[in-house]
Design a protein around this motif. Structure first.
Motif, PDB file in Angstrom:
ATOM      1  N   ALA A   1       0.827  -1.202   0.000  1.00 57.86           N
ATOM      2  CA  ALA A   1       0.000   0.000   0.000  1.00 57.86           C
ATOM      3  C   ALA A   1       0.863   1.254   0.000  1.00 57.86           C
ATOM      4  O   ALA A   1       0.408   2.334  -0.353  1.00 57.86           O
ATOM      5  N   ASN A   2       2.106   1.089   0.417  1.00 55.99           N
ATOM      6  CA  ASN A   2       3.002   2.245   0.511  1.00 55.99           C
ATOM      7  C   ASN A   2       4.236   1.996  -0.348  1.00 55.99           C
ATOM      8  O   ASN A   2       5.354   2.300   0.047  1.00 55.99           O
ATOM      9  N   HIS A   3       4.037   1.415  -1.495  1.00 59.07           N
ATOM     10  CA  HIS A   3       5.165   1.023  -2.346  1.00 59.07           C
ATOM     11  C   HIS A   3       4.800   1.336  -3.794  1.00 59.07           C
ATOM     12  O   HIS A   3       3.662   1.112  -4.191  1.00 59.07           O
ATOM     13  N   PRO A   4       5.746   1.865  -4.566  1.00 65.93           N
ATOM     14  CA  PRO A   4       5.418   2.197  -5.955  1.00 65.93           C
ATOM     15  C   PRO A   4       5.014   0.960  -6.746  1.00 65.93           C
ATOM     16  O   PRO A   4       5.486  -0.138  -6.470  1.00 65.93           O
ATOM     17  N   ARG A   5       4.172   1.160  -7.753  1.00 65.21           N
ATOM     18  CA  ARG A   5       3.753   0.038  -8.600  1.00 65.21           C
ATOM     19  C   ARG A   5       4.596   0.043  -9.876  1.00 65.21           C
ATOM     20  O   ARG A   5       4.075   0.233 -10.960  1.00 65.21           O
ATOM     21  N   ASP A   6       5.893  -0.102  -9.727  1.00 71.78           N
ATOM     22  CA  ASP A   6       6.698  -0.012 -10.950  1.00 71.78           C
ATOM     23  C   ASP A   6       7.558  -1.248 -11.152  1.00 71.78           C
ATOM     24  O   ASP A   6       8.672  -1.172 -11.648  1.00 71.78           O
TER      25      ASP A   6
ATOM     26  N   CYS B   1      11.347  -1.845 -12.522  1.00 72.71           N
ATOM     27  CA  CYS B   1      12.226  -1.813 -11.354  1.00 72.71           C
ATOM     28  C   CYS B   1      13.421  -2.741 -11.568  1.00 72.71           C
ATOM     29  O   CYS B   1      13.266  -3.887 -11.995  1.00 72.71           O
ATOM     30  N   SER B   2      14.602  -2.229 -11.251  1.00 72.74           N
ATOM     31  CA  SER B   2      15.808  -3.025 -11.482  1.00 72.74           C
ATOM     32  C   SER B   2      15.851  -4.256 -10.588  1.00 72.74           C
ATOM     33  O   SER B   2      16.594  -5.190 -10.845  1.00 72.74           O
ATOM     34  N   LYS B   3      15.037  -4.259  -9.536  1.00 75.98           N
ATOM     35  CA  LYS B   3      15.079  -5.375  -8.593  1.00 75.98           C
ATOM     36  C   LYS B   3      14.182  -6.526  -9.045  1.00 75.98           C
ATOM     37  O   LYS B   3      14.252  -7.618  -8.488  1.00 75.98           O
ATOM     38  N   SER B   4      13.352  -6.238  -9.994  1.00 79.29           N
ATOM     39  CA  SER B   4      12.379  -7.234 -10.435  1.00 79.29           C
ATOM     40  C   SER B   4      13.073  -8.563 -10.728  1.00 79.29           C
ATOM     41  O   SER B   4      14.073  -8.607 -11.442  1.00 79.29           O
ATOM     42  N   GLY B   5      12.525  -9.623 -10.172  1.00 81.94           N
ATOM     43  CA  GLY B   5      13.134 -10.934 -10.384  1.00 81.94           C
ATOM     44  C   GLY B   5      14.019 -11.349  -9.230  1.00 81.94           C
ATOM     45  O   GLY B   5      14.346 -12.519  -9.077  1.00 81.94           O
TER      46      GLY B   5
ATOM     47  N   PRO C   1      28.000   8.742  -7.947  1.00 87.38           N
ATOM     48  CA  PRO C   1      28.146   7.863  -9.111  1.00 87.38           C
ATOM     49  C   PRO C   1      27.916   6.378  -8.828  1.00 87.38           C
ATOM     50  O   PRO C   1      27.998   5.571  -9.764  1.00 87.38           O
ATOM     51  N   PHE C   2      27.656   6.017  -7.580  1.00 86.53           N
ATOM     52  CA  PHE C   2      27.641   4.598  -7.243  1.00 86.53           C
ATOM     53  C   PHE C   2      26.245   4.035  -6.943  1.00 86.53           C
ATOM     54  O   PHE C   2      25.874   2.988  -7.451  1.00 86.53           O
ATOM     55  N   ILE C   3      25.527   4.750  -6.084  1.00 75.59           N
ATOM     56  CA  ILE C   3      24.298   4.179  -5.519  1.00 75.59           C
ATOM     57  C   ILE C   3      23.110   5.086  -5.812  1.00 75.59           C
ATOM     58  O   ILE C   3      23.214   6.303  -5.686  1.00 75.59           O
ATOM     59  N   VAL C   4      22.004   4.471  -6.195  1.00 70.32           N
ATOM     60  CA  VAL C   4      20.750   5.213  -6.333  1.00 70.32           C
ATOM     61  C   VAL C   4      19.838   4.791  -5.189  1.00 70.32           C
ATOM     62  O   VAL C   4      19.666   3.600  -4.934  1.00 70.32           O
ATOM     63  N   ARG C   5      19.299   5.766  -4.505  1.00 69.33           N
ATOM     64  CA  ARG C   5      18.379   5.461  -3.403  1.00 69.33           C
ATOM     65  C   ARG C   5      16.985   5.965  -3.743  1.00 69.33           C
ATOM     66  O   ARG C   5      16.807   7.154  -3.994  1.00 69.33           O
ATOM     67  N   ASP C   6      16.039   5.054  -3.747  1.00 69.62           N
ATOM     68  CA  ASP C   6      14.644   5.431  -3.953  1.00 69.62           C
ATOM     69  C   ASP C   6      13.887   5.070  -2.686  1.00 69.62           C
ATOM     70  O   ASP C   6      13.436   3.937  -2.511  1.00 69.62           O
ATOM     71  N   MET C   7      13.784   6.034  -1.804  1.00 70.78           N
ATOM     72  CA  MET C   7      13.212   5.748  -0.483  1.00 70.78           C
ATOM     73  C   MET C   7      11.713   5.461  -0.540  1.00 70.78           C
ATOM     74  O   MET C   7      11.133   5.005   0.436  1.00 70.78           O
ATOM     75  N   ASN C   8      11.109   5.725  -1.689  1.00 72.01           N
ATOM     76  CA  ASN C   8       9.698   5.346  -1.816  1.00 72.01           C
ATOM     77  C   ASN C   8       9.538   3.834  -1.836  1.00 72.01           C
ATOM     78  O   ASN C   8       8.490   3.307  -1.512  1.00 72.01           O
ATOM     79  N   LYS C   9      10.608   3.147  -2.236  1.00 73.65           N
ATOM     80  CA  LYS C   9      10.541   1.684  -2.274  1.00 73.65           C
ATOM     81  C   LYS C   9      10.991   1.050  -0.959  1.00 73.65           C
ATOM     82  O   LYS C   9      10.902  -0.153  -0.790  1.00 73.65           O
TER      83      LYS C   9
ATOM     84  N   SER D   1      12.438  -9.576  -2.864  1.00 77.97           N
ATOM     85  CA  SER D   1      11.741 -10.413  -1.885  1.00 77.97           C
ATOM     86  C   SER D   1      10.275 -10.030  -1.791  1.00 77.97           C
ATOM     87  O   SER D   1       9.409 -10.893  -1.661  1.00 77.97           O
ATOM     88  N   LEU D   2      10.012  -8.742  -1.832  1.00 81.41           N
ATOM     89  CA  LEU D   2       8.627  -8.292  -1.702  1.00 81.41           C
ATOM     90  C   LEU D   2       7.790  -8.832  -2.866  1.00 81.41           C
ATOM     91  O   LEU D   2       6.678  -9.326  -2.685  1.00 81.41           O
ATOM     92  N   GLN D   3       8.371  -8.734  -4.065  1.00 81.63           N
ATOM     93  CA  GLN D   3       7.687  -9.241  -5.260  1.00 81.63           C
ATOM     94  C   GLN D   3       7.452 -10.751  -5.136  1.00 81.63           C
ATOM     95  O   GLN D   3       6.350 -11.251  -5.387  1.00 81.63           O
ATOM     96  N   ASP D   4       8.495 -11.454  -4.737  1.00 85.95           N
ATOM     97  CA  ASP D   4       8.390 -12.910  -4.627  1.00 85.95           C
ATOM     98  C   ASP D   4       7.300 -13.326  -3.645  1.00 85.95           C
ATOM     99  O   ASP D   4       6.505 -14.214  -3.923  1.00 85.95           O
ATOM    100  N   TYR D   5       7.290 -12.673  -2.486  1.00 81.91           N
ATOM    101  CA  TYR D   5       6.314 -13.071  -1.465  1.00 81.91           C
ATOM    102  C   TYR D   5       4.904 -12.666  -1.881  1.00 81.91           C
ATOM    103  O   TYR D   5       3.942 -13.378  -1.603  1.00 81.91           O
TER     104      TYR D   5
END
Lengths: 536, 159, 617, 357
Positions: free
Chosen positions: D94-99, D103-107, D139-147, D110-114
């Motif tokens: 409910a508090n997570h983007p629907r992307d 999303c680079s994490k797709s696959g 140059p190293f890390i991207v932080r998306d705190m919405n996720k 853990s949230l997606q899997d569960y």
């Protein structure tokens, strides 16, 4: 390495990385571990977090100081005196391990004859470390069961480098802190495979496994295996090569993956030597400063593009595996060497690095039990003499390779170069977190984050010069000058400045002194007298 | 920066140094130190928190975490008078919400805001423990009970 | 120790009120909030003006908050008379009549305490009054009657007799045994047996142990602890000292809400005074027993009432609870065994030791012994602080002690136990007040807040109010509480705003159940109780909001409709002037009308209308 | 330690005392989902996804922080447990983007899997969502705190592994977020050393390697275990490759060396290998020595030329007029061959390398 070889009979990290987090005292001397060996630095900080006490000996307020129980801010180049001071306290207060000294060492009297002249009050004057800290550090180190010493180039890159190391060995031996788990004398080796390169005999006096070229039996064995004649005379060390190249005796050089024109001391001299060669062949990934002097440049493969093994600082042999194909027409360095050998009339053919490894292991007793099959998993630590041997977690249990450990008193000698009125500031050099040698300058991410030198100077010097962080200054030594940006910080004390060697735009080794340790031939990178001028 | 504010900054810095000195070596001193620092500065400026972190050898991130966790701490300057309207159960059932609206209307500011002239900051508090006199509010250290919206202007007038 | 006995005897002789009249003003937080300071000033001025020889002093909350400011007038050898609702205007009359003429002002008098004196006629005597008649005052026995800042008065009224007994005659094991016999259970909410808790901490291995007093009374609608701390700080300190002796601790902390400045001030004074007389610190009473006590002021986080969060806060960290076990008795403050009780629990200890565990156990019910302090607030006639034996019924408390509902309206519910508690309806009023009965009914004992609601209270709004509170106070550590309270609040808000759907009730119920079952700490586990209990007992109110778009109690603004009765409206225009939204229009002297599209439903018009022409539907 | 026997989902299990219920279940192949748990970090018990039903215990305890007891009876998939886990996932979604589509994490999320495992769509609640700006100023890390699901692993890894304490929870309740002090970015904080271990433990897409974005999906990656080249520690790497291109590098869990942790160079520095500055063909000097001007050549030409010149110099000045520098960055095999080449082929011991330690 040479220092440990003299004291123990072999030179390498005595213990393992995994032991660090269980140490109760870590004496960290001349190692900015969190930047030069970040993952070992992590473990040291984890140990401190768990309650282990860190004794940090470093002129700079490095990150580990924030985690330290004791910080001994030492004047660069005075390590021998400090260690003598520590031993003075330990011996006079009866904190020595008598049994260990009797059973495992020789030369204690010789040691005491020297050390007795180094009461902490005198040592404080030489090193700048307050006497009470010397007492505290000595007592803490001596009375803690699991107490390890960790050092790196801050100890060895001195004209007194070998002495420093021998003295650390003295310190460990008189307290019985060697030959067991969780203590020992641990040089943290800087480059990824510097341990392996030494083990492989990429040294002028030894074959693989530190087998002396001067030893006829050894020579015979290698001659038979390699089917060739072998020179009995040890070869030249790097500084000798450079000097003899400058003098016209060395006519050709084959340089694989090194950049002495940037990283060796007094590079003006190095560049003259390189320019004087008849023929220089370079094998590298990039056109380095040295490659600019080359006649031929052969494009090698990066670690991602080839198979093989590295031997880490803890003597652990681990697999390198090919993840990418070599870029363009690049070729793995081992193939290039084979092709050259063949063209010079010596057929050298291997199907794979695994075959090379097998040949090497058959000639190298400490690697004899290893094979690629056995290295799957988590690697093996040498010595690993037989196929059943599990590898060796820590060295010198029960006995040193030379028999008894050698205790030898060592007098303090000032560094080769001292500050004076003309050059009042002491420059010390080293690595920084975001760069490694020169390859990382070609990493888009790392380079964009740290694109230039930020020489550390104390606010006192900054005030004198009227500069702020980000401003430029000229640094002048007896050998050269350069311009660099500065960072004003109390990480360095007044009178000392710090630079890294990564930047060809501000090549610090134009300033450094090519004075060498007489035994290891390691240069005094850590002590150079300089002065600062406003950048013109 | 004029001399006056410079002096003021020095006095505050000195007071902070005294607080840090007083708590030196005391375990768990972060919250009382933040409380006293807020007394000195009226709020918790970032540089003050950084200094506290450095002196206590506590991560700056943790100091910030603590300062933002507790409602008592303020990271922005506040007004000279702090109004705290009780939002407790007893006050709620006796019209606490309307009281808050009335003050908000009278001052032209919302919850956790400060009037332009810096005279008042309006805050709410979970319960002042004076439920017998609901609805209540505090202005600075003074508690006012049995309030009604009509009484508000006269009370505010006093500050 | 002998010195203490002698000192007490001397003090007791002195404390027989002397030959001067005395005036005492209730100056606890509620007294001050009601204007106690102004009354005090008026008294001082009056006495000075008349040049009288009168002692003026202050006391704490006697419990009748509804009547603050309260002033006690005592003449030598006469009963102590308590006057309620004293204003500066009434002061001259009071002084003139009672102090000078010796005649109490009967119409202003609340109650009298006669002691050995002959009572005045026409004034209720304290133990027999309707308010106090059903009460049994143990922890609150000094409240409003002694000067809380005076160690001398504490000792003269039997204070430190228990510590004397403990240090002089009892082993730590015997102390714990006595507490076990008393049946005392934690007064902070969960009701864990205190003696057992102490024995766990005593048995836990460790050379360093702590006692901690949880004085982070955060429940909205509760001020028992504040009253005790302000009114009898020494009893808490003495209780903690005894606990320290029993468990083998030498250091303690009182963690007190920062919102209680007066309590903190009095605790500081009391700790200093006790320390000065050798009753705290090194070598207490010459027995070699050491106990240092510190105060930690909270910084505004309700969750710090949870014991592991409280410990984290004392240690200087975010007040995030951690999972138990290990319980604080094993690993508490800085990892050391720690005993945590709340204010009321510790305050009971000296009385139990002094009078014996059996005496305490003789009060209350089989499983809930002794007395309990409650705060009566909300829509009742006599709001205040009471102490009653366990087992008394809710009806007795609300109707007999507190005099029933304000303005004689209809009782609807009583909310017990704060945000963790539940709302009980009329048919639960005969429930005995004990830990088990309340829990079974869907409420909890909690720390003792009791908020009474009448027909004008909307139960959905009440549930929303509590969720709004817990949502704002959730620490954010665990998912169900952090995210769940937010969503529950959103659903309740939608219902209050007339946008609810029937399926929301199922979602709400499931979510509430999951949060209750899965949240990490007590705050999260109990925060659905206000929803679950109102859904259980007042589901029809939810349905009215959803199906009929109607708030039966006329509270939820979005569901209100204001209309003007043209027959009653005189066209005076007062309503139009009061309307902040400009929603009311009409010609002068002609009936006005409200534009429902513009109306913001603030009710200002209705308040201003003198003719009763405006009604709310 | 003594052993304890308990029953999980009807199966009798014996484990050492002190084991958590989660560990006991997992060691016996029983599935329990977790988000905030990591065996290398201190237990947190915050996500509550691992709740189970235990006879005689109130509510649903979190199995990651509940230790086994003799005779304990545990249900890991009772209706009550499943209902709770589904609700937990609904709340997180409910508090997570629907992307998930991009999303680079797709696959590997853990949230997606569960959510898939439990059939949770995340459409039960429609309320406030966070709207934090994307942090990509380094140059190293991207932080998306919405996720971010506030599992706190990154905080713990920064405190317990890297011991830099750059980030912590700030604010509270629904507004809780993971941040450096003052809500600065990692770069602005000046304390972050970009070891990226936080990225490695993030169970969702809140933290990602910047260079890996849009470079390959999880299922397209080939993973190769190797050894880092940036210092002597010998950290084990897991290099993920797609189309002969390194997408990202993570630590490989060799418990004797780096236990999966890395530093900034090991994690982010491998991009040097694909630098356009690389020499990709043999070069032969055309200008003056030191000037750095070269022409491209074939391997045959370059090797023939080199062999000829070395042969000439050897013949003219003797073997000892030739010297070689081997490399502390090359493999053992290459170092072995280089010294063999000098000794056996050239006939001199003039071989050294830069070994300063």
């Amino acid at each position: 390495m040479a220092g440990l070889a003299i004291a123990f009979g072999s030179g390498a990290m005595t213990n393992s990385i995994a032991e660090i987090e269980h140490n109760d005292v870590l004496l960290i001397i001349g190692s900015n571990t969190t930047e030069a060996h970040p993952v070992i630095g992590q473990k040291m900080k984890q140990a401190a977090r768990r309650g282990a006490k860190l004794i940090v000996v470093d002129p700079r307020r490095i990150e580990l100081v924030e985690h330290a129980y004791l910080w001994l801010p030492i004047r660069p180049g005075t390590n021998v005196a400090l260690i003598n001071g520590l031993m003075y306290v330990i011996i006079t207060e009866g904190l020595v391990d008598k049994k260990f000294i009797e059973e495992r060492t020789e030369g204690f009297e010789n040691l005491w004859a020297v050390v007795q002249n180094y009461p902490p009050e005198r040592v404080a004057g030489i090193t700048g470390v307050p006497a009470e800290k010397i007492y505290a550090a000595a007592r803490l180190y001596a009375t803690t069961e699991r107490a390890g010493i960790f050092y790196t180039l801050g100890i060895t890159e001195h004209t007194s480098g070998t002495s420093n190391v021998m003295n650390l060995a003295n310190l460990a031996m008189i307290t019985g802190h060697v030959g067991k788990e969780f203590s020992g004398v641990n040089p943290l080796r800087g480059q990824n495979n510097v341990q392996g390169a030494c083990d492989m005999g990429a040294l002028p006096d030894v074959f693989p496994g530190y087998q002396k070229v001067a030893n006829p039996e050894v020579r015979e064995r290698f001659a038979a295996a390699w089917n060739c004649q072998l020179d009995a005379t040890p070869g030249l060390r790097i500084p000798e090569m450079i000097d003899l190249a400058a003098g016209g005796y060395i006519r050709a050089m084959y340089i694989m993956g090194e950049d002495p024109a940037l990283t060796d001391p007094d590079i003006t001299h190095v560049r003259k030597a390189l320019a004087n060669l008849d023929f220089l062949v370079m094998q590298d990934l990039f056109i380095s400063e040295t490659a600019k002097f080359a006649d031929v440049i052969l494009p090698g493969a990066s670690f991602l593009e080839k198979d093989g093994t590295f031997t880490s600082t803890e003597r652990r042999v681990q697999r390198v595996r090919r993840a990418l194909s070599p870029r363009g027409e690049c070729r793995p360095d081992w193939q290039i060497i084979c092709d050259l050998a063949a063209r010079l009339g010596y057929p050298m053919h291997y199907d794979s690095p695994e075959q090379i490894f097998a040949e090497m292991a058959s000639l190298t007793p400490s690697y004899a039990g290893m094979s690629y099959a056995r290295l799957e998993g988590n690697g093996l630590q040498w010595p690993c003499p037989t196929p059943e041997h599990p590898g060796t977690k820590f060295l010198h249990a029960g006995r040193f390779p030379r028999g008894k450990g050698l205790l030898q008193g060592i007098e303090y000698q000032p560094p080769a170069e001292l500050t004076d009125e003309e050059y009042p500031i002491l420059l010390t050099t080293g690595r920084m977190l975001y760069h490694y040698g020169i390859t990382t300058r070609h990493s888009p991410s790392l380079e964009s984050y740290r694109p230039e030198e930020l020489a550390e100077i104390n606010p006192a010097q900054a005030a004198e010069l009227g500069v702020r962080t980000g401003d430029r200054v000229t640094v002048v030594s007896r050998r050269g000058r350069l311009v660099t940006k500065v960072k004003v910080t109390d990480r360095v004390p007044p009178g000392i400045m710090f630079m890294t060697y990564h930047y060809k735009e501000s090549p610090v080794n134009i300033l450094t002194n090519a004075a060498f340790d007489p035994i290891a031939k390691t240069a005094e990178y850590k002590v150079t007298a300089v002065r600062l001028e406003p950048a013109s | 920066m004029d001399l006056g504010s410079n002096n003021d900054a020095n006095i505050k810095a000195k007071a902070l140094a005294e607080v840090l000195e007083r708590y030196a070596g005391t375990e768990g001193a972060l919250i009382p130190i933040l409380q006293e620092a807020q007394e000195i500065y009226g709020y918790l400026p970032g540089e003050v928190m950084r200094e506290i972190a450095r002196k206590l050898k506590i991560p700056f991130s943790q100091v910030y975490g603590v300062a933002t966790f507790y409602t008592q701490f303020h990271l922005k300057p506040r007004g000279r008078n702090i109004i705290r309207v009780c939002q407790g159960t007893a006050c709620h059932v006796r019209g606490g919400a309307r009281l808050l609206e009335a003050i908000s209307a009278a001052l032209g500011i919302g919850k956790n805001e400060t009037t332009a002239d810096g005279r008042f900051t309006l805050e709410t508090v979970a319960c002042l423990g004076s439920c017998g006199l609901a609805p209540v509010m505090m202005i600075n250290e003074e508690t006012y009970g049995r309030l009604a919206p009509e009484k508000i202007p006269a009370i505010l007038e006093k500050y | 120790m002998q010195d203490l006995k002698e000192w007490r005897e001397t003090l007791q002789q002195q404390s027989h009120r002397g030959d001067r009249p005395s005036l005492t003003v209730g100056m606890s937080t509620c007294g001050q909030a009601a204007g106690g300071a102004k009354v005090m000033a008026a008294l001082e001025e009056e006495i000075a003006r008349r040049g009288l020889q009168v002692d003026i002093s202050q006391t704490s909350c006697i419990g009748m908050c509804y009547a603050e400011p309260i002033v006690e007038v005592a003449l030598p050898g006469k009963p102590r008379v308590f006057y309620g609702d004293v204003t500066p205007e009434r002061v001259p009359t009071l002084v003139e009549k009672h102090v000078l003429q010796g005649e109490p002002v009967r119409e202003w008098a609340l109650i009298q305490l006669s002691g050995e004196a002959t009572p005045y006629e026409g004034i209720p005597v304290m133990p027999g009054s309707t308010y106090y008649g059903r009460q049994v005052r143990v922890v609150t026995s000094r409240l409003g009657l002694t000067n809380p800042e005076s160690l001398e008065e504490y000792i003269a009224t039997g204070g430190y007799e228990a510590l004397e007994k403990v240090l002089g005659q009892m082993t730590p094991e015997q102390v714990i045994e006595e507490i076990k016999i008393s049946g005392l259970r934690g007064r902070g909410g969960a009701g864990f047996p205190t003696g057992l808790k102490w024995s766990f901490t005593r048995q836990a291995p460790g050379d360093k142990k702590y006692v901690v007093c949880n004085a982070d009374e955060g429940d909205p609608g509760a001020f028992m602890d504040r009253s005790v701390l302000e009114g009898d700080p020494f009893s808490v300190i003495e209780g903690m000292t005894i606990a320290a002796y029993a468990i083998g601790a030498d250091e303690g902390y009182i963690y007190c809400r920062a919102e209680y400045p007066l309590a903190i001030k009095r605790l500081k004074m009391a700790i200093a005074a006790a320390g000065e007389k050798g009753l705290l610190g090194r070598d207490i009473l010459g027995t070699g027993f050491n106990f240092d006590l510190h105060i930690k002021a909270g910084a505004g986080a309700f969750v710090c009432g949870e014991e592991t969060a409280l410990l984290a806060s004392i240690e200087g960290r975010q007040g995030m609870p951690r999972v138990r076990p290990p319980f604080p008795a094993q690993q508490g403050l800085w990892g050391k065994p720690t005993n945590i009780n709340n204010v009321e629990t510790y305050a009971n200890v000296p009385f139990i030791i002094k009078n014996g565990g059996q005496w305490f156990a003789s009060m209350g019910t089989e499983k809930s012994k002794g007395t309990k302090v409650f705060c009566l607030t909300g829509k009742i006639k006599k709001t205040g602080l009471i102490e009653v034996p366990m087992g008394i019924t809710l009806r007795e408390i609300i109707f007999d002690i507190a005099g029933g509902i304000q303005d004689d309206k209809q009782f609807k519910a009583v909310q017990i136990g704060g945000p963790s508690g539940g709302c009980l309806p009329e048919d639960k009023l005969d429930l005995p007040v004990d830990y088990e009965s309340l829990t079974a009914a869907g409420a909890i004992m909690g720390s003792g807040g009791m908020v009474v609601m009448d027909e004008n209270t909307c139960m959905v709004d009440v549930a929303r109010f509590f969720l709004n509170f817990t949502q704002a106070e959730s620490c954010g550590k665990c998912t169900p509480c952090r995210e769940g309270t937010k969503r529950m609040l959103e659903i309740l808000t939608r219902i209050c705003e007339g946008e609810g759907r029937m399926e929301d009730l199922d979602t709400l119920e499931t979510l509430a159940r999951v949060v209750k079952n899965t949240a990490l700490c007590g705050l999260g586990q109990t925060c659905p109780n206000p929803i679950l209990s109102t859904l259980q007992y007042f589901r029809h109110e939810y349905e009215a909001h959803i199906k009929d778009k109607r708030c039966p109690a006329h509270v939820c603004q979005a569901l209100l409709v204001y209309t003007i009765d043209a027959g009653k409206c005189t066209g005076c225009g007062a309503c139009a002037r009061a309307c902040p939204a400009g929603a009311i229009s009409g010609e002068k002297k002609q009936p006005h009308r409200i534009d429902p599209a513009l109306c913001i439903k603030c009710g200002s018009c209705m308040e201003k209308c003198k003719f009763g022409a405006i009604s709310r539907l | 330690m003594a052993d304890v026997t308990l029953t999980i989902d009807g199966k009798r299990i014996t484990v050492p005392a002190g084991t958590t219920v989660l560990q006991a279940a997992r060691d016996n192949g029983i599935f329990i989902p977790t988000l905030c748990h990591d065996p290398k970090l201190t237990p947190w018990g915050g996500c509550r996804l691992c709740v189970v039903e235990i006879e005689g215990m109130r509510g649903l305890p979190a199995s990651c922080v509940t230790t086994v007891a003799e005779g304990m009876v545990v249900q890991t998939a009772s209706p009550q447990v499943v209902e709770a886990r589904k609700m937990m996932l609904e709340l997180l979604l409910a508090n997570h983007p629907r992307d998930c589509l991009t999303c680079s994490k797709s696959g590997a999320c853990s949230l997606q899997d569960y959510a898939y495992y439990y059939g949770v769509r995340g459409d039960k609640f429609h309320g406030e969502k966070h709207d934090y700006p994307l942090e990509d100023d380094n140059p190293f890390i991207v932080r998306d705190m919405n996720k971010c699901i506030l599992c706190g692993k990154c905080i713990r890894v920064c405190a317990e592994v890297q011991v830099n304490n750059v980030i912590d929870f700030a604010h509270r309740g629904f507004n809780t977020r993971v941040t450096p002090a003052m809500d600065l970015t990692l770069r602005e904080s000046e304390e972050c050393v970009f070891c990226g271990n936080c990225v490695q433990v993030c169970p969702v897409g809140a933290l990602a390697e910047k260079a890996s974005l849009w470079q390959g999906r999880e299922w397209e990656l080939t993973k190769v275990r190797t050894t880092c080249t940036f210092c002597g520690v010998g950290c084990n790497l897991e290099v993920s490759v797609k189309d002969d291109h390194v997408v990202r590098v993570r630590g490989y869990d060799n418990p004797l060396v780096n236990s999966g942790w890395l530093c900034v160079k090991g994690r982010f520095g491998a991009d040097f290998a694909e630098s356009p500055d690389r020499i990709t063909r043999p070069l032969i000097r055309v200008g003056e020595r030191g000037e750095g001007r070269f022409r491209e050549a074939t391997w045959d030409e370059a090797l023939d030329y080199t062999a000829r010149r070395l042969q000439e110099i050897k013949e003219q000045y003797g073997s000892r007029a030739i010297a070689a520098l081997s490399s502390a960055r090359c493999t053992n095999e290459e170092n072995y061959l280089m010294q063999k080449f000098m000794r056996a082929v050239i006939g001199t011991n003039n071989v050294d390398h830069c070994a300063r330690t």
